[in-house]
Design a protein around this motif. Structure first.
Motif, PDB file in Angstrom:
ATOM      1  N   LEU A 106      30.842  18.774  70.929  1.00  0.00           N
ATOM      2  CA  LEU A 106      30.558  20.141  71.005  1.00  0.00           C
ATOM      3  C   LEU A 106      31.231  20.890  69.625  1.00  0.00           C
ATOM      4  O   LEU A 106      32.148  20.303  68.889  1.00  0.00           O
ATOM      5  N   ARG A 107      30.852  22.084  69.154  1.00  0.00           N
ATOM      6  CA  ARG A 107      31.328  22.763  68.139  1.00  0.00           C
ATOM      7  C   ARG A 107      31.956  23.920  68.694  1.00  0.00           C
ATOM      8  O   ARG A 107      31.339  24.791  69.396  1.00  0.00           O
ATOM      9  N   ALA A 108      33.312  24.442  67.968  1.00  0.00           N
ATOM     10  CA  ALA A 108      34.069  25.470  68.715  1.00  0.00           C
ATOM     11  C   ALA A 108      34.686  26.121  67.555  1.00  0.00           C
ATOM     12  O   ALA A 108      35.131  25.586  66.356  1.00  0.00           O
ATOM     13  N   LEU A 109      35.579  27.103  68.005  1.00  0.00           N
ATOM     14  CA  LEU A 109      35.989  27.865  67.002  1.00  0.00           C
ATOM     15  C   LEU A 109      37.413  26.989  66.660  1.00  0.00           C
ATOM     16  O   LEU A 109      38.054  26.368  67.715  1.00  0.00           O
ATOM     17  N   ARG A 110      37.853  27.195  65.398  1.00  0.00           N
ATOM     18  CA  ARG A 110      39.198  26.276  65.125  1.00  0.00           C
ATOM     19  C   ARG A 110      40.181  27.295  65.636  1.00  0.00           C
ATOM     20  O   ARG A 110      40.656  28.216  65.386  1.00  0.00           O
ATOM     21  N   THR A 111      41.184  26.692  66.503  1.00  0.00           N
ATOM     22  CA  THR A 111      42.370  27.127  67.051  1.00  0.00           C
ATOM     23  C   THR A 111      43.458  26.018  67.048  1.00  0.00           C
ATOM     24  O   THR A 111      43.048  24.772  66.730  1.00  0.00           O
ATOM     25  N   GLU A 112      44.747  26.224  67.377  1.00  0.00           N
ATOM     26  CA  GLU A 112      45.800  25.527  67.674  1.00  0.00           C
ATOM     27  C   GLU A 112      45.259  24.171  68.633  1.00  0.00           C
ATOM     28  O   GLU A 112      45.340  23.052  68.593  1.00  0.00           O
ATOM     29  N   ARG A 113      44.619  24.791  69.989  1.00  0.00           N
ATOM     30  CA  ARG A 113      44.260  23.900  70.821  1.00  0.00           C
ATOM     31  C   ARG A 113      43.040  22.892  70.317  1.00  0.00           C
ATOM     32  O   ARG A 113      43.251  21.831  70.561  1.00  0.00           O
ATOM     33  N   THR A 114      42.031  23.508  69.573  1.00  0.00           N
ATOM     34  CA  THR A 114      40.744  22.667  69.304  1.00  0.00           C
ATOM     35  C   THR A 114      41.314  21.751  68.198  1.00  0.00           C
ATOM     36  O   THR A 114      40.764  20.945  68.010  1.00  0.00           O
ATOM     37  N   GLU A 115      42.217  22.272  67.352  1.00  0.00           N
ATOM     38  CA  GLU A 115      42.876  21.227  66.139  1.00  0.00           C
ATOM     39  C   GLU A 115      43.421  20.129  66.843  1.00  0.00           C
ATOM     40  O   GLU A 115      43.338  19.027  66.493  1.00  0.00           O
ATOM     41  N   ARG A 116      44.332  20.422  67.851  1.00  0.00           N
ATOM     42  CA  ARG A 116      44.994  19.230  68.731  1.00  0.00           C
ATOM     43  C   ARG A 116      43.897  18.382  69.127  1.00  0.00           C
ATOM     44  O   ARG A 116      44.010  17.113  69.126  1.00  0.00           O
ATOM     45  N   ILE A 117      43.050  18.953  69.790  1.00  0.00           N
ATOM     46  CA  ILE A 117      41.966  17.975  70.376  1.00  0.00           C
ATOM     47  C   ILE A 117      41.189  17.300  69.366  1.00  0.00           C
ATOM     48  O   ILE A 117      40.760  16.117  69.602  1.00  0.00           O
ATOM     49  N   LEU A 118      40.907  17.949  68.128  1.00  0.00           N
ATOM     50  CA  LEU A 118      40.504  17.049  67.036  1.00  0.00           C
ATOM     51  C   LEU A 118      40.978  16.034  66.672  1.00  0.00           C
ATOM     52  O   LEU A 118      40.652  14.946  66.380  1.00  0.00           O
ATOM     53  N   ASN A 119      42.355  16.126  66.468  1.00  0.00           N
ATOM     54  CA  ASN A 119      43.329  15.195  65.982  1.00  0.00           C
ATOM     55  C   ASN A 119      43.630  13.840  67.158  1.00  0.00           C
ATOM     56  O   ASN A 119      43.942  12.803  66.431  1.00  0.00           O
ATOM     57  N   GLU A 120      43.830  14.457  68.169  1.00  0.00           N
ATOM     58  CA  GLU A 120      44.429  13.670  69.343  1.00  0.00           C
ATOM     59  C   GLU A 120      43.423  13.063  70.554  1.00  0.00           C
ATOM     60  O   GLU A 120      43.623  12.193  71.042  1.00  0.00           O
ATOM     61  N   GLY A 121      42.319  14.028  70.350  1.00  0.00           N
ATOM     62  CA  GLY A 121      41.257  13.587  71.538  1.00  0.00           C
ATOM     63  C   GLY A 121      41.685  13.961  72.718  1.00  0.00           C
ATOM     64  O   GLY A 121      42.842  14.470  73.132  1.00  0.00           O
ATOM     65  N   VAL A 122      40.933  13.921  73.661  1.00  0.00           N
ATOM     66  CA  VAL A 122      41.222  14.113  75.197  1.00  0.00           C
ATOM     67  C   VAL A 122      40.473  13.205  76.090  1.00  0.00           C
ATOM     68  O   VAL A 122      39.324  12.568  75.592  1.00  0.00           O
ATOM     69  N   GLU A 123      41.008  12.921  77.315  1.00  0.00           N
ATOM     70  CA  GLU A 123      40.318  12.052  78.215  1.00  0.00           C
ATOM     71  C   GLU A 123      39.006  12.698  79.069  1.00  0.00           C
ATOM     72  O   GLU A 123      38.079  12.019  79.131  1.00  0.00           O
ATOM     73  N   ASN A 124      39.131  14.048  78.999  1.00  0.00           N
ATOM     74  CA  ASN A 124      37.898  14.836  79.789  1.00  0.00           C
ATOM     75  C   ASN A 124      37.791  16.117  79.092  1.00  0.00           C
ATOM     76  O   ASN A 124      38.624  17.022  79.293  1.00  0.00           O
ATOM     77  N   ILE A 125      36.875  16.117  78.059  1.00  0.00           N
ATOM     78  CA  ILE A 125      36.538  17.381  77.476  1.00  0.00           C
ATOM     79  C   ILE A 125      36.194  18.456  78.409  1.00  0.00           C
ATOM     80  O   ILE A 125      36.578  19.561  78.002  1.00  0.00           O
ATOM     81  N   PHE A 126      35.476  18.275  79.563  1.00  0.00           N
ATOM     82  CA  PHE A 126      35.432  19.143  80.453  1.00  0.00           C
ATOM     83  C   PHE A 126      36.519  20.093  81.028  1.00  0.00           C
ATOM     84  O   PHE A 126      36.761  20.983  81.436  1.00  0.00           O
ATOM     85  N   GLY A 127      37.723  19.038  81.199  1.00  0.00           N
ATOM     86  CA  GLY A 127      38.930  19.721  81.726  1.00  0.00           C
ATOM     87  C   GLY A 127      39.367  20.700  80.956  1.00  0.00           C
ATOM     88  O   GLY A 127      40.411  21.504  81.087  1.00  0.00           O
ATOM     89  N   GLU A 128      38.832  20.964  79.552  1.00  0.00           N
ATOM     90  CA  GLU A 128      39.376  21.871  78.547  1.00  0.00           C
ATOM     91  C   GLU A 128      38.760  23.117  78.780  1.00  0.00           C
ATOM     92  O   GLU A 128      39.187  24.360  78.128  1.00  0.00           O
TER      93      GLU A 128
ATOM     94  N   ASP B  96      42.294  35.116  75.592  1.00  0.00           N
ATOM     95  CA  ASP B  96      43.505  34.312  75.287  1.00  0.00           C
ATOM     96  C   ASP B  96      42.684  32.943  74.654  1.00  0.00           C
ATOM     97  O   ASP B  96      42.364  31.953  75.269  1.00  0.00           O
ATOM     98  N   LEU B  97      42.519  33.024  73.244  1.00  0.00           N
ATOM     99  CA  LEU B  97      41.715  31.676  72.644  1.00  0.00           C
ATOM    100  C   LEU B  97      42.348  30.654  72.640  1.00  0.00           C
ATOM    101  O   LEU B  97      41.874  29.547  72.138  1.00  0.00           O
ATOM    102  N   GLU B  98      43.711  30.522  73.097  1.00  0.00           N
ATOM    103  CA  GLU B  98      44.265  29.056  73.356  1.00  0.00           C
ATOM    104  C   GLU B  98      44.120  28.768  74.673  1.00  0.00           C
ATOM    105  O   GLU B  98      44.724  27.480  74.959  1.00  0.00           O
ATOM    106  N   ALA B  99      43.652  29.494  75.538  1.00  0.00           N
ATOM    107  CA  ALA B  99      43.470  29.074  76.977  1.00  0.00           C
ATOM    108  C   ALA B  99      42.543  28.007  77.158  1.00  0.00           C
ATOM    109  O   ALA B  99      42.451  27.351  78.440  1.00  0.00           O
ATOM    110  N   GLY B 100      41.477  27.634  76.383  1.00  0.00           N
ATOM    111  CA  GLY B 100      40.299  26.908  76.372  1.00  0.00           C
ATOM    112  C   GLY B 100      39.375  26.789  74.949  1.00  0.00           C
ATOM    113  O   GLY B 100      40.345  26.655  74.129  1.00  0.00           O
TER     114      GLY B 100
END
Length: 312
Positions: free
Chosen positions: A237-259, A271-275
């Motif tokens: 997916l493509r999303a707005l760059r935030t602290e949360r999405t930067e972390r996902i970009l760099n570290e990955g996640v087990e389940n993207i839907f959980g985000e 709250d752009l850091e809530a998801g």
């Protein structure tokens, strides 16, 4: 001053004045926004990806009160919870459906047998040919610069649109990077006969999302989105760059839907850091909110001006 119509196979097929379709954004593409789009001469779309079909039924009824212009419904197949989704759509009297996020073979024949017009969203030539085999009436060809769920092997609109147009005869709607008449003219030069707008309409005056999200779009550079989950599991997916999405970009996640558990806090709480705030690269070209009708009229007028200025 209202813009003169642009006639293509898309406008003829769908009975609309402007060959512009509104993106089916989950929880966002509902009656207030979608009716404004239809009333402005485009094709408003009601989403079903939220899975809230009781709510969607009410939204469709509201649409019929708010506009006498054509509108459609999207079926994002990956998010379908009700196996009777086709019957649900038919029962609402819908005439136009866009399908996405899944195999076009699943629903196309049933929808066509009921007399509906069906366009399928594709991110690749292979997907386009599969949709043609399924019997769709048209294609929405979505480049990787667009916001939302994407093919992990993304291809930019400049390459994808002419590639598909060279291989199909059905009308093509260009999606990804479309925000104005300049980008519409470019899409038409590549072979499209209509365009789809997402991020531009997400940030419109009628959009129900929180002002924080709109302001983040207005402040964004073209590099302020990120492409997530390219290696899976689950969709990219493509999303707005935030602290949360930067972390996902760099570290990955087990389940993207959980985000997406905090979607309501992002979309409507601000709250752009809530998801994850799904946003396209074209955010870098959007500087402020406008009414939907103004966006569509200015798009058509600029389209004509751009075409007229092209070297002969």
């Amino acid at each position: 001053m209202a813009a003169a119509p642009v006639k293509t196979r898309i406008t003829d097929m769908l009975g609309i004045e402007k060959p512009i379709i509104q993106a089916a954004m989950g929880w966002i593409a509902r009656a207030p926004l979608s009716s404004a789009f239809s009333n402005a001469g485009g094709m408003g779309i009601i989403e079903t990806s939220s899975g809230e079909l009781d709510v969607i039924r009410d939204e469709i009824l509201k649409m019929k009160d708010l506009t006498d212009k054509p509108f459609g419904v999207n079926v994002a197949q990956a998010f379908v919870r009700d196996p009777n989704i086709v019957d649900f759509i038919i029962d609402q009297g819908i005439k136009f459906v866009t399908t996405s996020a899944g195999d076009p073979m699943k629903y196309t024949s049933m929808l066509k047998e009921a007399g509906l017009t069906v366009f399928h969203v594709v991110p690749s030539l292979q997907g386009a040919l599969r949709a043609i085999e399924a019997g769709v009436d048209g294609l929405i060809v979505e480049g990787g610069e667009g916001g939302g769920f994407k093919n992990p092997k993304d291809v930019a609109s400049m390459v994808l649109i002419p590639l598909v147009c060279e291989h199909v005869s059905v009308p093509v709607v260009a999606a990804g990077g479309i925000t104005d008449g300049r980008s519409m003219a470019a899409a038409f030069a590549l072979g499209a006969e209509g365009v789809l707008m997402g991020t531009r309409i997400l940030s419109s005056e009628e959009s129900p999302v929180h002002q924080n999200w709109k302001d983040a779009i207005f402040a964004a550079d073209a590099t302020d989105t990120v492409f997530l989950n390219r290696s899976g599991p689950g969709p990219a997916l493509r999303a707005l760059r935030t602290e949360r999405t930067e972390r996902i970009l760099n570290e990955g996640v087990e389940n993207i839907f959980g985000e997406f558990a905090g979607t309501q806090k992002v979309y409507f709480g601000g709250d752009l850091e809530a998801g994850i705030a799904l946003t396209g690269q074209v955010a870098g070209r959007i500087t402020g909110a406008k009414p939907v009708a103004q966006i569509l009229d200015e798009t058509i007028m600029e389209y004509y001006n751009v075409v007229a200025r092209l070297p002969k």
